[in-house]
Design an enzyme around this catalytic site. Structure first.
Site, PDB file in Angstrom:
ATOM      1  N   GLU A 240       0.832  -1.201   0.000  1.00  0.00           N
ATOM      2  CA  GLU A 240       0.000   0.000   0.000  1.00  0.00           C
ATOM      3  C   GLU A 240       0.870   1.255   0.000  1.00  0.00           C
ATOM      4  O   GLU A 240       1.749   1.404   0.837  1.00  0.00           O
ATOM      5  CB  GLU A 240      -0.920   0.006   1.222  1.00  0.00           C
ATOM      6  CG  GLU A 240      -1.801  -1.224   1.337  1.00  0.00           C
ATOM      7  CD  GLU A 240      -2.855  -1.338   0.249  1.00  0.00           C
ATOM      8  OE1 GLU A 240      -3.092  -0.351  -0.474  1.00  0.00           O
ATOM      9  OE2 GLU A 240      -3.459  -2.424   0.131  1.00  0.00           O
TER      10      GLU A 240
ATOM     11  N   CYS B  42      -7.072  -1.230   8.743  1.00  0.00           N
ATOM     12  CA  CYS B  42      -5.736  -1.175   8.143  1.00  0.00           C
ATOM     13  C   CYS B  42      -5.417   0.225   7.636  1.00  0.00           C
ATOM     14  O   CYS B  42      -4.381   0.799   7.964  1.00  0.00           O
ATOM     15  CB  CYS B  42      -5.617  -2.176   7.003  1.00  0.00           C
ATOM     16  SG  CYS B  42      -5.854  -3.881   7.508  1.00  0.00           S
TER      17      CYS B  42
ATOM     18  N   HIS C 158      -0.541  -5.857   2.830  1.00  0.00           N
ATOM     19  CA  HIS C 158      -1.714  -6.723   2.968  1.00  0.00           C
ATOM     20  C   HIS C 158      -1.331  -8.118   2.488  1.00  0.00           C
ATOM     21  O   HIS C 158      -0.881  -8.277   1.355  1.00  0.00           O
ATOM     22  CB  HIS C 158      -2.868  -6.205   2.102  1.00  0.00           C
ATOM     23  CG  HIS C 158      -3.788  -5.308   2.835  1.00  0.00           C
ATOM     24  ND1 HIS C 158      -4.192  -4.096   2.330  1.00  0.00           N
ATOM     25  CD2 HIS C 158      -4.407  -5.439   4.027  1.00  0.00           C
ATOM     26  CE1 HIS C 158      -5.017  -3.530   3.192  1.00  0.00           C
ATOM     27  NE2 HIS C 158      -5.155  -4.321   4.229  1.00  0.00           N
TER      28      HIS C 158
END
EC number: 3.4.19.-
Length: 130
Positions: A11, A73, A92
């Site tokens: 991410e 998250c 993730h």
């Protein structure tokens, strides 16, 4: 993360708005906002796209993402980024399965983290040269 996911996602950013679901204890950010008055997006200094490009681990897909979802998250990532002056990462990982053993996941994470550290080293070298 979606339990049917078949890739590891790196991410790039955390987002401030759009939090509609409560966590397991019932917490939900007021008005769906992580930090009132905060920037809409916070970026990691780690170039996750470059890390993805350089990482190769047997039969494990590693993908770049700019959307960690609007749940725990992303919320945690958004709040952690300024604490490390952007030196934070959110990875993730899919659930363990017949195609992804704990051993293979561990190997993939070691390779990914090593690439992230190298990427941070490049950023620090560039900033001291400027």
């Amino acid at each position: 993360m979606d339990s049917s996911a078949k890739a590891i996602f790196l991410e790039q950013c955390g987002k401030n708005r759009g939090y509609r679901d409560s966590d397991v204890r019932g917490f939900q950010p007021e008005d769906g906002v992580c930090l009132p008055g905060g920037p809409e997006v916070r970026l990691s200094v780690v170039n996750m796209k470059e890390v993805c490009r350089r990482v190769a681990v047997e039969n494990v897909e590693v993908a770049f993402s700019r959307d960690a979802g609007r749940y725990i998250c992303d919320y945690t990532y958004y709040l952690s980024l300024p604490l490390g002056t952007g030196h934070a990462a959110l990875i993730h990982v899919p659930p363990l399965s017949h195609w992804l053993s704990a051993s293979l996941l561990g190997k993939a994470l070691r390779v990914i983290i090593q690439e992230m550290l190298e990427e941070i080293g490049k950023v620090q070298t560039q900033s001291t040269a400027a």
